[in-house]
Design a protein around this motif. Structure first.
Motif, PDB file in Angstrom:
ATOM      1  N   ARG A 103      39.562  44.929  32.300  1.00  0.00           N
ATOM      2  CA  ARG A 103      38.423  44.833  33.216  1.00  0.00           C
ATOM      3  C   ARG A 103      37.883  43.404  33.275  1.00  0.00           C
ATOM      4  O   ARG A 103      38.158  42.581  32.398  1.00  0.00           O
ATOM      5  CB  ARG A 103      37.312  45.797  32.771  1.00  0.00           C
ATOM      6  N   LEU A 104      37.116  43.144  34.328  1.00  0.00           N
ATOM      7  CA  LEU A 104      36.463  41.858  34.509  1.00  0.00           C
ATOM      8  C   LEU A 104      34.954  42.040  34.457  1.00  0.00           C
ATOM      9  O   LEU A 104      34.431  43.100  34.800  1.00  0.00           O
ATOM     10  CB  LEU A 104      36.817  41.257  35.880  1.00  0.00           C
ATOM     11  N   TYR A 143      31.393  39.689  35.711  1.00  0.00           N
ATOM     12  CA  TYR A 143      30.966  38.521  36.463  1.00  0.00           C
ATOM     13  C   TYR A 143      29.546  38.786  36.950  1.00  0.00           C
ATOM     14  O   TYR A 143      29.027  39.906  36.835  1.00  0.00           O
ATOM     15  CB  TYR A 143      31.901  38.233  37.652  1.00  0.00           C
ATOM     16  N   SER A 183      40.581  45.088  36.969  1.00  0.00           N
ATOM     17  CA  SER A 183      41.171  43.748  37.008  1.00  0.00           C
ATOM     18  C   SER A 183      41.461  43.276  38.426  1.00  0.00           C
ATOM     19  O   SER A 183      41.597  42.074  38.665  1.00  0.00           O
ATOM     20  CB  SER A 183      42.467  43.708  36.188  1.00  0.00           C
ATOM     21  N   ALA A 210      43.328  36.047  30.251  1.00  0.00           N
ATOM     22  CA  ALA A 210      43.692  37.464  30.262  1.00  0.00           C
ATOM     23  C   ALA A 210      44.180  37.852  28.877  1.00  0.00           C
ATOM     24  O   ALA A 210      44.614  37.001  28.084  1.00  0.00           O
ATOM     25  CB  ALA A 210      44.785  37.718  31.292  1.00  0.00           C
ATOM     26  N   LEU A 245      41.295  33.364  34.232  1.00  0.00           N
ATOM     27  CA  LEU A 245      40.269  33.611  35.234  1.00  0.00           C
ATOM     28  C   LEU A 245      39.233  32.503  35.134  1.00  0.00           C
ATOM     29  O   LEU A 245      38.886  32.072  34.032  1.00  0.00           O
ATOM     30  CB  LEU A 245      39.626  34.975  34.984  1.00  0.00           C
ATOM     31  N   PRO A 289      32.590  34.389  35.283  1.00  0.00           N
ATOM     32  CA  PRO A 289      33.614  35.399  35.019  1.00  0.00           C
ATOM     33  C   PRO A 289      34.007  35.486  33.552  1.00  0.00           C
ATOM     34  O   PRO A 289      33.938  34.504  32.804  1.00  0.00           O
ATOM     35  CB  PRO A 289      34.798  34.886  35.850  1.00  0.00           C
ATOM     36  N   SER A 290      34.425  36.660  33.137  1.00  0.00           N
ATOM     37  CA  SER A 290      35.002  36.870  31.807  1.00  0.00           C
ATOM     38  C   SER A 290      36.017  37.998  31.918  1.00  0.00           C
ATOM     39  O   SER A 290      35.718  39.061  32.464  1.00  0.00           O
ATOM     40  CB  SER A 290      33.918  37.235  30.785  1.00  0.00           C
ATOM     41  N   TRP A 291      37.239  37.767  31.409  1.00  0.00           N
ATOM     42  CA  TRP A 291      38.314  38.767  31.486  1.00  0.00           C
ATOM     43  C   TRP A 291      38.315  39.570  30.194  1.00  0.00           C
ATOM     44  O   TRP A 291      38.405  39.017  29.104  1.00  0.00           O
ATOM     45  CB  TRP A 291      39.655  38.069  31.669  1.00  0.00           C
TER      46      TRP A 291
END
Length: 430
Positions: free
Chosen positions: A165-166, A168, A183, A382, A389, A423-425
């Protein structure tokens, strides 16, 4: 972009976020702008009975594979093919597909859905197995992502990240929203809505929590947010700025940047908010901590040499060993992130007034630019280490982007009519 903008607390303002009026659950749109040097040709048939499913599983699988830049989708026609059907693998090979996927979607008596599929190697004329996944309707997209992950690992030999998941941040009207999405940017949900800025989200190693900085009490405070329950705890509310949270690999500790002593320094705190201890001791600005995957080191940004560069120190702090400078390419480097295998550093470098995403091989020291944009920030690997990302600008508008670590595959993720940031992956889900 000033030194304090990059090294100190990054205050968000409305002009650099999404425009007013955007939907609170706006979906990210994905545009693939590049592909890998070689692509695996695969045909994914329509799944049996999926016409009656709320989600078209085979379509999501095809989109995932194409988005990776590592697959070419061969037209499988419109006829559905079940995982129990007999398949002429030679015929699919003749059509140019080196692999073939078939499957079915069944609504169970309890209202849940069972998704089954089978993967074939048409070259070796053999089955590569499959899965049976049961989920509620809300989990159908994730089932499709898990199928794509299975295909990716079986055919390419490394784990896929479609089922990750992402997180943001967007701004809608006068509200800031911390979004959690699949994702591919779909299935977005708001974990937190606030009238004040939210910055620096960071996933816990188990993917169940996100640490972030919120200004809701009119000052920057670090919170940990449990996603399944929505419960939040304050991790750091010290005098001055509390910023840049980073999890230790075991999930027990969070490194933070605090200005409680005047200049910003790095501290560590237990994930329940207890046990605060100082890790850096200098008169410089030390910020943006990041743990190495083995938990032995903390990488961070410091201007102790006059300009911001990336350093590393023992995870116990400088009292356990002097900090060592890591970046030497360029005179302004910030925002360190270490790949999951511990071999690569991603960071942002200022080059001729432009901020670009770089990667550096930690064994050789060789640094390589991955982007041709000029406003890159907030890199995040990732979980498989094959993509990064980050936030950037395209045509003057803020977007999220992802690039493969070899620079060949690029994606742009944007919200219609708006701008996204921070953002953070997320990690692999156990």
């Amino acid at each position: 972009m000033s030194l304090m903008t990059k090294l100190g607390l990054r205050t968000l303002v409305a002009s650099c976020l999404i425009t007013a009026g955007a939907a609170a659950h706006a979906q990210l749109n994905v545009l693939v702008t590049g592909v890998g040097s070689t692509q695996f040709p695969i045909a994914t048939a329509n799944f049996a009975n999926e016409v009656n499913s709320p989600q078209q599983i085979s379509t999501i699988v095809r989109q995932d594979l194409a988005r990776s830049g590592k697959f070419t989708n061969i037209d499988a026609g419109s006829a559905p093919v079940s995982e129990t059907d007999s398949v002429d693998l030679g015929a699919w090979k003749a059509k140019g597909a080196d692999a073939f996927v078939s499957g079915s979607v069944t609504r169970l008596a309890n209202g849940q859905y069972e998704v089954r599929f089978k993967l074939y190697d048409t070259v070796k004329q053999q089955s590569l197995g499959g899965l049976s996944l049961v989920s509620p309707e809300s989990g159908l997209r994730m089932s499709a992502h898990k199928i794509a992950d299975y295909i990716y690992q079986q055919l390419l030999g490394s784990r896929g990240v479609f089922a990750t998941r992402l997180s943001y941040v967007i701004k809608s009207g006068n509200k800031y929203l911390l979004q959690i999405s699949d994702s591919d940017g779909q299935n977005a949900q708001s974990a937190l809505t606030s009238p004040e800025p939210i910055i620096s989200p960071a996933w816990s190693p188990d993917g169940t929590k996100v640490a972030y900085v919120s200004f809701e009490k009119k000052k920057p405070i670090v919170y940990i947010h449990d996603l399944p329950t929505g419960r939040r705890v304050i991790v750091s509310d010290q005098k001055g700025n509390n910023s840049a949270p980073a999890w230790s690999p075991d999930g027990r500790t969070v490194a933070v940047a605090l200005s409680k002593t005047g200049n910003t320094q790095i501290f560590a705190v237990n994930a329940d908010g207890t046990g605060l201890r100082r890790l850096t001791q200098g008169s410089s600005i030390d910020t943006e901590p990041c743990y190495s995957p083995d938990g032995q080191w903390i990488y961070f940004t410091s201007d102790r040499g006059g300009q911001p560069q990336i350093y590393k120190m023992p995870a116990q702090g400088e009292s356990a060993g002097a900090a060592q400078r890591v970046t030497f390419n360029g005179n302004y480097n910030t925002s360190p992130r270490i790949s999951p295998d511990g071999k690569t550093l991603a960071y942002i470098s200022r080059v001729g007034g432009a901020f670009k995403l770089y990667v550096q091989d930690l064994s050789s020291g060789v640094a390589t630019a991955l982007t041709d944009t000029t406003h890159d920030e907030s890199p995040s690997f990732a979980a498989n280490g094959q993509y990064i990302l980050y936030a950037t600008q395209v045509n003057g508008r803020g977007v999220l982007a992802a690039v493969s670590t070899d620079g060949r595959t690029r994606q742009v993720l944007s919200v219609q009519g708006g701008i996204v940031r921070e953002p953070s992956w997320g990690p692999f889900m156990q």
